[in-house]
Design an enzyme around this catalytic site. Structure first.
Site, short mmCIF file in Angstrom:
data_model
loop_
_atom_site.label_atom_id
_atom_site.label_comp_id
_atom_site.label_asym_id
_atom_site.label_seq_id
_atom_site.Cartn_x
_atom_site.Cartn_y
_atom_site.Cartn_z
CD GLN A 138 -2.47 1.13 2.82
OE1 GLN A 138 -2.06 0.39 3.72
NE2 GLN A 138 -3.51 1.92 2.97
N GLY A 139 0.91 1.96 -1.10
CA GLY A 139 1.75 3.15 -1.21
C GLY A 139 0.95 4.42 -0.98
CB SER A 141 2.51 6.79 4.60
OG SER A 141 1.40 6.25 5.25
CB SER A 173 3.80 -3.05 5.29
OG SER A 173 3.73 -2.25 6.42
CD GLU A 256 -5.00 0.62 6.55
OE1 GLU A 256 -5.30 1.71 6.03
OE2 GLU A 256 -3.84 0.26 6.77
CD GLU A 384 -2.25 10.37 19.24
OE1 GLU A 384 -2.10 9.70 18.21
OE2 GLU A 384 -1.65 10.11 20.31
C1 LIG Z 1 4.19 -0.80 11.31
C2 LIG Z 1 3.67 0.20 10.35
C3 LIG Z 1 3.32 -0.19 9.08
C4 LIG Z 1 2.86 0.75 8.15
N1 LIG Z 1 2.55 0.33 6.88
C5 LIG Z 1 2.14 1.23 5.96
C6 LIG Z 1 1.90 0.84 4.61
O1 LIG Z 1 2.04 -0.34 4.26
N2 LIG Z 1 1.54 1.77 3.71
C7 LIG Z 1 1.37 3.08 4.05
O2 LIG Z 1 1.01 3.87 3.18
N3 LIG Z 1 1.61 3.51 5.32
C8 LIG Z 1 2.00 2.62 6.27
N4 LIG Z 1 2.25 3.02 7.57
C9 LIG Z 1 2.20 4.46 7.86
C10 LIG Z 1 1.07 4.90 8.75
O3 LIG Z 1 -0.15 4.93 8.05
C11 LIG Z 1 1.44 6.29 9.27
O4 LIG Z 1 2.56 6.11 10.13
C12 LIG Z 1 0.33 6.95 10.04
O5 LIG Z 1 -0.70 7.32 9.18
C13 LIG Z 1 0.83 8.20 10.80
O6 LIG Z 1 1.50 9.06 9.95
P1 LIG Z 1 2.98 9.64 10.31
O7 LIG Z 1 3.84 8.48 10.68
O8 LIG Z 1 3.42 10.49 9.19
O9 LIG Z 1 2.76 10.49 11.62
P2 LIG Z 1 2.21 11.99 11.71
O10 LIG Z 1 0.98 12.10 10.88
O11 LIG Z 1 3.33 12.93 11.44
O12 LIG Z 1 1.77 12.08 13.22
C14 LIG Z 1 2.72 12.28 14.28
C15 LIG Z 1 1.94 12.41 15.60
O13 LIG Z 1 1.09 13.56 15.56
C16 LIG Z 1 -0.26 13.20 15.82
N5 LIG Z 1 -1.17 14.01 14.98
C17 LIG Z 1 -1.00 14.32 13.67
N6 LIG Z 1 -2.05 15.06 13.23
C18 LIG Z 1 -2.89 15.21 14.28
C19 LIG Z 1 -4.16 15.87 14.46
N7 LIG Z 1 -4.78 16.50 13.45
N8 LIG Z 1 -4.76 15.80 15.67
C20 LIG Z 1 -4.14 15.13 16.72
N9 LIG Z 1 -2.94 14.51 16.61
C21 LIG Z 1 -2.34 14.55 15.41
C22 LIG Z 1 -0.36 11.75 15.42
O14 LIG Z 1 -1.43 11.09 16.09
C23 LIG Z 1 1.00 11.22 15.86
O15 LIG Z 1 1.00 10.93 17.24
C24 LIG Z 1 2.71 2.12 8.52
C25 LIG Z 1 3.05 2.51 9.82
C26 LIG Z 1 3.52 1.58 10.72
C27 LIG Z 1 3.88 2.05 12.11
#
Ligand SMILES: Cc1cc2nc3c(=O)[nH]c(=O)nc-3n(C[C@H](O)[C@H](O)[C@H](O)COP(=O)(O)OP(=O)(O)OC[C@H]3O[C@@H](n4cnc5c(N)ncnc54)[C@H](O)[C@@H]3O)c2cc1C
Length: 400
Positions: A138-139, A141, A173, A256, A384
């Site tokens: 899944q591309g 993020s 992933s 999902e 969150e």
């Molecule tokens: C093990 C694992 C597997 C994954 N696999 C995939 C995958 O296969 N494909 C894919 O596309 N993605 C994947 N992801 C990505 C995942 O979807 C993102 O990590 C997730 O959406 C959070 O985005 P970020 O890491 O950029 O954090 P950010 O969005 O930068 O958030 C950082 C922190 O700020 C908080 N925050 C941000 N905005 C708000 C708001 N408006 N209100 C309150 N709090 C807020 C968040 O809750 C978090 O605590 C994976 C992540 C993990 C950990």
């Protein structure tokens, strides 16, 4: 006049459902490979050999008629009832069977293609999802587009009958083993950010794709950075309409959070059974506080299961998952992390011993579980963000 009759829900299974259960149970007992049995409670998909074995396993289950049972028969499924689907998941958990390696595609992309794909896309892609001949990643993020997914910047520009894709995805992933990727790309940079996004199916063997593994705190690299440098993707690989991919992605994300959480429940149940056995074996079960915490986990697991039945019923009756799926995801991640914490407490310092270490309980799977559980509140929507969705869209609270 007597009291109003109470509405009673019947959770008993009918005789024919019990026959089905017996059949699945017997089949799983005879067929779950020893080297995969019991591993689903702390499963990894980082290791290529393990992924290879999991592919074979999914194919075997498909041939026996157990993959995509809930898919309509026109799409290669069995159009099974919700109850049969539930029985299958329950029996997989009971047998310690691993989850399907292509579960992202089965749980998210398949339903998305059924809803938004063309007949030719459905014919081309759905069979490989079921058999695991085509593994998908899944591309979505990107470095600056996680919670704020609509901020994604990977660009796709039309050049004849192809899109040319440039940009970067992250946390992808399975990208290191995937054959295909379902990706979101920006096709109109002048449009407001939720518009101008397109849902594209990208062949991972295309020229210009580079996959770099990211090592996680578990020690393994299950997710990756994926770079696209002038990758040519045929226009027929667009799902839905160009620039209208956000609506398609919402379908994917809803599945999902809802369906996949139900499947993750298999892992949670396995882990709970293992935790109970562990507490008995180590004497931890004699501690009343530990007993209370385990009882609370068992109650939580039961609630999650009943809530899962409710959403699954809605989906299999033709409805789509709604924002309520966020409750299941949020609650599952809370339980998963609590379970890891209780196990760590029961084991004390032994909880730190990893796979392959002398005296590592359950061959170090608990150390892995504890580290992996940290991601439960992040992947598939952070806790969150899920609370925001529940507050605003389900409870109707003011945005600020
Ligand atoms: C093990 C694992 C597997 C994954 N696999 C995939 C995958 O296969 N494909 C894919 O596309 N993605 C994947 N992801 C990505 C995942 O979807 C993102 O990590 C997730 O959406 C959070 O985005 P970020 O890491 O950029 O954090 P950010 O969005 O930068 O958030 C950082 C922190 O700020 C908080 N925050 C941000 N905005 C708000 C708001 N408006 N209100 C309150 N709090 C807020 C968040 O809750 C978090 O605590 C994976 C992540 C993990 C950990």
């Amino acid at each position: 006049m007597g009291p109003a009759p109470r509405r009673v829900m019947n959770f008993d299974f009918s005789p024919s459902e019990e026959v089905f259960r017996k059949q699945v149970r017997g089949w799983l007992e005879a067929n779950v490979p020893d080297d995969l049995r019991g591993r689903s409670f702390a499963a990894t998909r980082a290791d290529r050999d393990e992924v290879g074995r999991l592919r074979v396993w999914q194919r075997r289950m498909y041939e026996a008629g157990y993959v995509g049972m809930d898919w309509p028969s026109e799409f290669g499924g069995r159009g099974a009832s919700v109850v049969e689907q539930i029985v299958l998941y329950e029996e997989m958990a009971r047998a310690g069977a691993p989850q399907f390696v292509n579960r992202g595609a089965l749980g998210m992309l398949g339903p998305t293609l059924m809803a938004h794909g063309t007949p030719s896309q459905q014919r081309r892609f759905l069979p490989g999802i079921l058999t695991a001949d085509a593994l998908w990643c899944q591309g979505f993020s990107e470095p600056n587009a996680g919670s704020d997914l609509a901020n994604l910047q990977t660009r796709a520009e039309l050049d004849g009958d192809h899109f040319v894709v440039r940009g970067q995805k992250v946390w992808t992933s399975m990208a290191h083993v995937a054959d295909w990727c379902f990706a979101l790309v920006r096709t109109d940079r002048s449009a407001p950010k939720h518009r101008g996004i397109t849902f594209l199916l990208v062949d991972m063997r295309s020229a210009g794709i580079a996959v770099r593994p990211l090592r996680q705190m578990t020690g393994e690299a299950e997710f990756n950075e994926v770079f696209f440098e002038n990758v040519r993707v045929p226009v027929e690989n667009v799902v839905g309409r160009v620039n209208e991919g956000w609506g398609v992605a919402i379908t994917t994300l809803a599945y999902e959070r809802d369906l996949l959480t139900f499947i993750r429940h298999i892992g949670l149940r396995n882990a709970l059974h293992r935790l109970i056995a562990l507490a008995r074996r180590t004497g931890g079960a004699a501690d009343p506080v530990v007993r209370q915490r385990i009882a609370a986990l068992a109650i939580g697991e039961h609630c999650l299961r009943l809530n899962g039945y409710r959403s699954l019923t809605k989906i299999l009756r033709g409805g789509a998952p709604g924002p309520e799926g966020s409750t299941a995801k949020l609650f599952w991640s809370h339980l998963d992390q609590e379970l890891a914490e209780v196990a760590t407490g029961v084991l004390g310092p032994y909880s730190q011993l990893t796979e392959g270490t002398d005296r590592a309980p359950d061959d170090g799977q608990w150390a892995f579980y504890e580290l992996l559980a940290q991601a439960s509140g992040i992947r598939a929507g952070t806790s969150e963000i899920l609370r925001n969705i529940l507050g605003e869209r389900v409870l109707g609270l003011a945005k600020d």
